[in-house]
Design an enzyme around this catalytic site. Structure first.
Site, PDB file in Angstrom:
ATOM      1  N   HIS A  46       0.677  -1.219   0.062  1.00  0.00           N
ATOM      2  CA  HIS A  46       0.199  -0.035  -0.080  1.00  0.00           C
ATOM      3  C   HIS A  46       0.885   1.213   0.024  1.00  0.00           C
ATOM      4  O   HIS A  46       1.906   1.158  -0.172  1.00  0.00           O
ATOM      5  CB  HIS A  46      -0.975  -0.102   0.985  1.00  0.00           C
ATOM      6  CG  HIS A  46      -1.752  -1.338   1.344  1.00  0.00           C
ATOM      7  ND1 HIS A  46      -2.665  -1.746   0.357  1.00  0.00           N
ATOM      8  CD2 HIS A  46      -1.514  -2.534   2.071  1.00  0.00           C
ATOM      9  CE1 HIS A  46      -3.055  -2.872   0.839  1.00  0.00           C
ATOM     10  NE2 HIS A  46      -2.075  -3.285   1.556  1.00  0.00           N
ATOM     11  N   GLU A  60      -2.004   0.516   7.813  1.00  0.00           N
ATOM     12  CA  GLU A  60      -1.422  -0.543   7.487  1.00  0.00           C
ATOM     13  C   GLU A  60      -0.128   0.084   6.622  1.00  0.00           C
ATOM     14  O   GLU A  60       0.918  -0.339   6.818  1.00  0.00           O
ATOM     15  CB  GLU A  60      -2.161  -1.595   6.646  1.00  0.00           C
ATOM     16  CG  GLU A  60      -1.207  -2.872   6.427  1.00  0.00           C
ATOM     17  CD  GLU A  60      -1.854  -3.553   5.110  1.00  0.00           C
ATOM     18  OE1 GLU A  60      -3.014  -3.260   4.850  1.00  0.00           O
ATOM     19  OE2 GLU A  60      -1.102  -4.480   4.510  1.00  0.00           O
ATOM     20  N   HIS A 113       3.112  -6.750   4.586  1.00  0.00           N
ATOM     21  CA  HIS A 113       1.760  -6.498   4.685  1.00  0.00           C
ATOM     22  C   HIS A 113       1.305  -6.857   6.321  1.00  0.00           C
ATOM     23  O   HIS A 113       2.032  -7.420   7.012  1.00  0.00           O
ATOM     24  CB  HIS A 113       0.787  -7.019   3.901  1.00  0.00           C
ATOM     25  CG  HIS A 113       0.660  -6.727   2.536  1.00  0.00           C
ATOM     26  ND1 HIS A 113      -0.348  -5.790   1.998  1.00  0.00           N
ATOM     27  CD2 HIS A 113       1.585  -6.747   1.668  1.00  0.00           C
ATOM     28  CE1 HIS A 113       0.066  -5.560   0.866  1.00  0.00           C
ATOM     29  NE2 HIS A 113       1.067  -6.050   0.296  1.00  0.00           N
ATOM     30  N   GLU A 176       2.076 -11.390   6.034  1.00  0.00           N
ATOM     31  CA  GLU A 176       0.928 -10.742   6.943  1.00  0.00           C
ATOM     32  C   GLU A 176       1.416 -10.708   8.233  1.00  0.00           C
ATOM     33  O   GLU A 176       0.949 -11.839   8.860  1.00  0.00           O
ATOM     34  CB  GLU A 176      -0.464 -11.151   6.419  1.00  0.00           C
ATOM     35  CG  GLU A 176      -0.805 -11.224   5.183  1.00  0.00           C
ATOM     36  CD  GLU A 176      -1.465  -9.894   4.854  1.00  0.00           C
ATOM     37  OE1 GLU A 176      -1.584  -8.960   5.386  1.00  0.00           O
ATOM     38  OE2 GLU A 176      -2.049  -9.825   3.675  1.00  0.00           O
TER      39      GLU A 176
END
Ligand code: ZN
Length: 213
Positions: A46, A60, A113, A176
Site C-alpha cells: 500500500h 497498514e 503487509h 502478513e
C-alpha cells in the site's frame, strides 16, 4: 548546467552497460548468496492514496513501510543489496511494484503487509504463488523466522494469486505480520520494538532462503 567531465562519466556508464552481463551493480538471479550481487526487493504494501487496512488507530501502509525500512539495513548487513519499491508514503500501483523488481532483475521479492479480518482474527500468515516450489520455500523461511520472534498464532504458509506474487518474475512471498482488526495485535503494531522483531524475522528468513540454494 553541464559539468566538466560528465562526458567521461557517460563513457564509463556506456562501457559498463555494454559489458557482458550488464552493469556490474545489477543483480543476477544466479548470483551466489552473500556475494553482494544478490538483490532483495522489499515491497512495503500500500502507500499514499491507498492506506491498506485502517483499524484501531493503525494505518497498514505506515507500519508496512516502517517494518520494511527496519529490515533493509539488517538485510544489507547480511551482505545483500536491497531495492525498495517505495521508501516513503507514495502511491504505487501493483504493476509498478512488479516493474521495479522485474526491471532490476531482483533475485527475490518480499512484500510486507499486515492483516485485517474479524476482531478475533489473530496471528501471522505468509503467502506464495500457486504451485511455486521456490515461492513456498521463501515464504516458509520468512514465516518461520517472523513467527519465532513475534510469537503470535501460526496461521501457516498459504498459496494465493495476489497480483505481486503473480506478476513478479522472481521467487516471491508476501508476509502478513499481525491483524490490525484485532485490538491487541494493533496495539503491538504500534510498538516500534514489535515492528523491529517482524523486520528481523523477515531478514533472517530471507537469509535462510538465500543461504540454502
Ligand atoms: Zn495489505
Amino acid at each position: 548546467m553541464k559539468k566538466a567531465g560528465s562526458g567521461i562519466v557517460a563513457a564509463v556508464i556506456m562501457a559498463l552497460l555494454a559489458a557482458p552481463g550488464g552493469p556490474a551493480g545489477l543483480a543476477r538471479a544466479d548470483a551466489p548468496p552473500g556475494s553482494g550481487l544478490v538483490l532483495v526487493c522489499l515491497d512495503p504494501g500500500h502507500g499514499g492514496n491507498d492506506s491498506g487496512a485502517n483499524y484501531n488507530g493503525v494505518q497498514e501502509k505506515l507500519v508496512n513501510l516502517d517494518i520494511a525500512l527496519r529490515a533493509k539495513p539488517i538485510i544489507e548487513g547480511m551482505g545483500y543489496r536491497v531495492l525498495m519499491t517505495r521508501t516513503d508514503d507514495s502511491t504505487l500501483s501493483l504493476q509498478e511494484r512488479c516493474d521495479i523488481a522485474n526491471r532490476a532483475n531482483a533475485t527475490i521479492f518480499v512484500s510486507i503487509h499486515n492483516n485485517a479480518y474479524m476482531t478475533d482474527s489473530e496471528g501471522t500468515e505468509t503467502f506464495c504463488y500457486y504451485n511455486s516450489e521456490e515461492g513456498r520455500r521463501l515464504a516458509t523461511a520468512v514465516h518461520r523466522q517472523v513467527v519465532r520472534r513475534i510469537k503470535l498464532p501460526d496461521r501457516g504458509v498459504k498459496e494465493a494469486g495476489f497480483y505481486v506474487l503473480k506478476h513478479t518474475d522472481m521467487t516471491s512471498a508476501l508476509v502478513e505480520g499481525a491483524f490490525l482488526t484485532n485490538p491487541a495485535e494493533a496495539l503491538l503494531l504500534q510498538d516500534p520494538r514489535f515492528r523491529q522483531k517482524i523486520a528481523e524475522g523477515v531478514a533472517a528468513g530471507i537469509n535462510d532462503f538465500l543461504m540454502d540454494p
